[in-house]
Design a protein around this motif. Structure first.
Motif, PDB file in Angstrom:
ATOM      1  N   LEU A 155      15.082  31.974  24.837  1.00 27.60           N
ATOM      2  CA  LEU A 155      13.853  31.427  24.256  1.00 27.60           C
ATOM      3  C   LEU A 155      13.475  32.336  23.100  1.00 27.60           C
ATOM      4  O   LEU A 155      13.581  33.561  23.215  1.00 27.60           O
ATOM      5  N   HIS A 157      10.354  32.587  20.154  1.00 31.73           N
ATOM      6  CA  HIS A 157       9.111  32.099  19.544  1.00 31.73           C
ATOM      7  C   HIS A 157       8.747  33.029  18.402  1.00 31.73           C
ATOM      8  O   HIS A 157       8.614  34.237  18.604  1.00 31.73           O
ATOM      9  N   TYR A 165       1.114  33.315  20.087  1.00 22.77           N
ATOM     10  CA  TYR A 165       2.096  33.484  21.161  1.00 22.77           C
ATOM     11  C   TYR A 165       2.136  32.212  21.990  1.00 22.77           C
ATOM     12  O   TYR A 165       1.143  31.487  22.059  1.00 22.77           O
ATOM     13  N   PRO A 166       3.243  31.971  22.685  1.00 26.32           N
ATOM     14  CA  PRO A 166       3.272  30.801  23.566  1.00 26.32           C
ATOM     15  C   PRO A 166       2.398  31.049  24.798  1.00 26.32           C
ATOM     16  O   PRO A 166       2.219  32.200  25.214  1.00 26.32           O
ATOM     17  N   PRO A 167       1.850  29.983  25.393  1.00 26.34           N
ATOM     18  CA  PRO A 167       1.075  30.166  26.625  1.00 26.34           C
ATOM     19  C   PRO A 167       1.928  30.854  27.701  1.00 26.34           C
ATOM     20  O   PRO A 167       3.122  30.555  27.847  1.00 26.34           O
ATOM     21  N   LYS A 169       1.987  30.485  30.838  1.00 27.42           N
ATOM     22  CA  LYS A 169       2.548  29.535  31.809  1.00 27.42           C
ATOM     23  C   LYS A 169       3.839  28.912  31.286  1.00 27.42           C
ATOM     24  O   LYS A 169       4.770  28.646  32.055  1.00 27.42           O
ATOM     25  N   ASP A 170       3.937  28.686  29.969  1.00 37.56           N
ATOM     26  CA  ASP A 170       5.153  28.128  29.384  1.00 37.56           C
ATOM     27  C   ASP A 170       6.290  29.148  29.398  1.00 37.56           C
ATOM     28  O   ASP A 170       7.453  28.786  29.594  1.00 37.56           O
ATOM     29  N   VAL A 171       5.956  30.401  29.166  1.00 43.83           N
ATOM     30  CA  VAL A 171       6.970  31.460  29.209  1.00 43.83           C
ATOM     31  C   VAL A 171       7.508  31.583  30.627  1.00 43.83           C
ATOM     32  O   VAL A 171       8.722  31.671  30.843  1.00 43.83           O
ATOM     33  N   ALA A 173       7.538  29.264  32.919  1.00 41.73           N
ATOM     34  CA  ALA A 173       8.351  28.072  33.198  1.00 41.73           C
ATOM     35  C   ALA A 173       9.742  28.220  32.589  1.00 41.73           C
ATOM     36  O   ALA A 173      10.735  27.830  33.208  1.00 41.73           O
ATOM     37  N   ALA A 174       9.828  28.792  31.399  1.00 45.91           N
ATOM     38  CA  ALA A 174      11.126  29.008  30.748  1.00 45.91           C
ATOM     39  C   ALA A 174      11.978  29.997  31.533  1.00 45.91           C
ATOM     40  O   ALA A 174      13.192  29.820  31.671  1.00 45.91           O
ATOM     41  N   LYS A 176      11.813  30.505  34.767  1.00 41.58           N
ATOM     42  CA  LYS A 176      12.231  29.827  36.006  1.00 41.58           C
ATOM     43  C   LYS A 176      13.334  28.811  35.752  1.00 41.58           C
ATOM     44  O   LYS A 176      14.146  28.545  36.631  1.00 41.58           O
ATOM     45  N   LYS A 177      13.368  28.263  34.537  1.00 40.00           N
ATOM     46  CA  LYS A 177      14.365  27.256  34.189  1.00 40.00           C
ATOM     47  C   LYS A 177      15.756  27.849  34.060  1.00 40.00           C
ATOM     48  O   LYS A 177      16.749  27.193  34.303  1.00 40.00           O
TER      49      LYS A 177
END
Length: 178
Positions: A155, A157, A165-167, A169-171, A173-174, A176-177
């Motif tokens: 990832l 950004h 910065y990205p949220p 929660k999105d980081v 999630a990335a 965990k993906k």
């Protein structure tokens, strides 16, 4: 013509500095996926607020199998102050901006200082942080990368304004993906 770093590229051979000015090889830190928060400088209010928010969620990242580190251009005393005030992950220095250059996290345009988005981010950050002395280039863009254990970017950004910065929660999630 050079190409910009992108997801799937590898970043290796970068030497950072500890807050005690000891060299630290980035490759040695990458024992599992690692979230790297790239701050403008450690005294930047939105950057401080984001580091504190990431620190509040550090256990979530650890449970998901990732490490978190912060990287700033210089000012060991600002990084030390953040650690003393609750940031629970390593804050490292990149005085030559080697990692920033490798990830193509460059400077923003001066007119972004006038952007309502920039002022909104500063206003929100004022609730959690206090402005420190500017110790790097005032227009250094912030960023965030997730690198795999082999240095592969999973990832990337690049902030387009101060404090972008990205949220969290999105980081997460990335992480965990992957």
């Amino acid at each position: 013509m050079e190409t910009q770093a992108k997801v799937g590229d590898r970043v290796t051979g970068i030497t950072l500095r500890s807050i005690d000015d000891e060299p630290i090889e980035l490759d040695a830190l990458l024992t599992r996926p690692t979230v790297i928060v790239m701050v403008r400088y450690y005294g930047c209010m939105p950057c401080q607020a984001y580091l504190k928010e990431m620190s509040e969620h550090l256990d979530d990242f650890t449970d998901a199998g990732a490490d978190v580190i912060g990287v700033g251009g210089a000012a060991d005393y600002q990084a030390r102050h953040l650690i003393e005030n609750g940031v629970r992950f390593p804050l490292l220095l990149d005085p030559d901006l080697t990692l920033y250059k490798a990830l193509d996290i460059t400077r923003i345009h001066w007119w972004m200082m006038l952007s309502p988005e920039t002022w909104w981010r500063y206003a929100k950050a004022a609730l959690k942080a206090r402005q420190g002395k500017i110790t790097g280039h005032p227009l250094q863009a912030p960023g965030l990368a997730i690198l795999g254990a082999d240095g592969t970017i999973t990832l990337l950004h690049r902030g387009h304004t101060l404090g972008h910065y990205p949220p969290v929660k999105d980081v997460l999630a990335a992480v965990k993906k992957h």
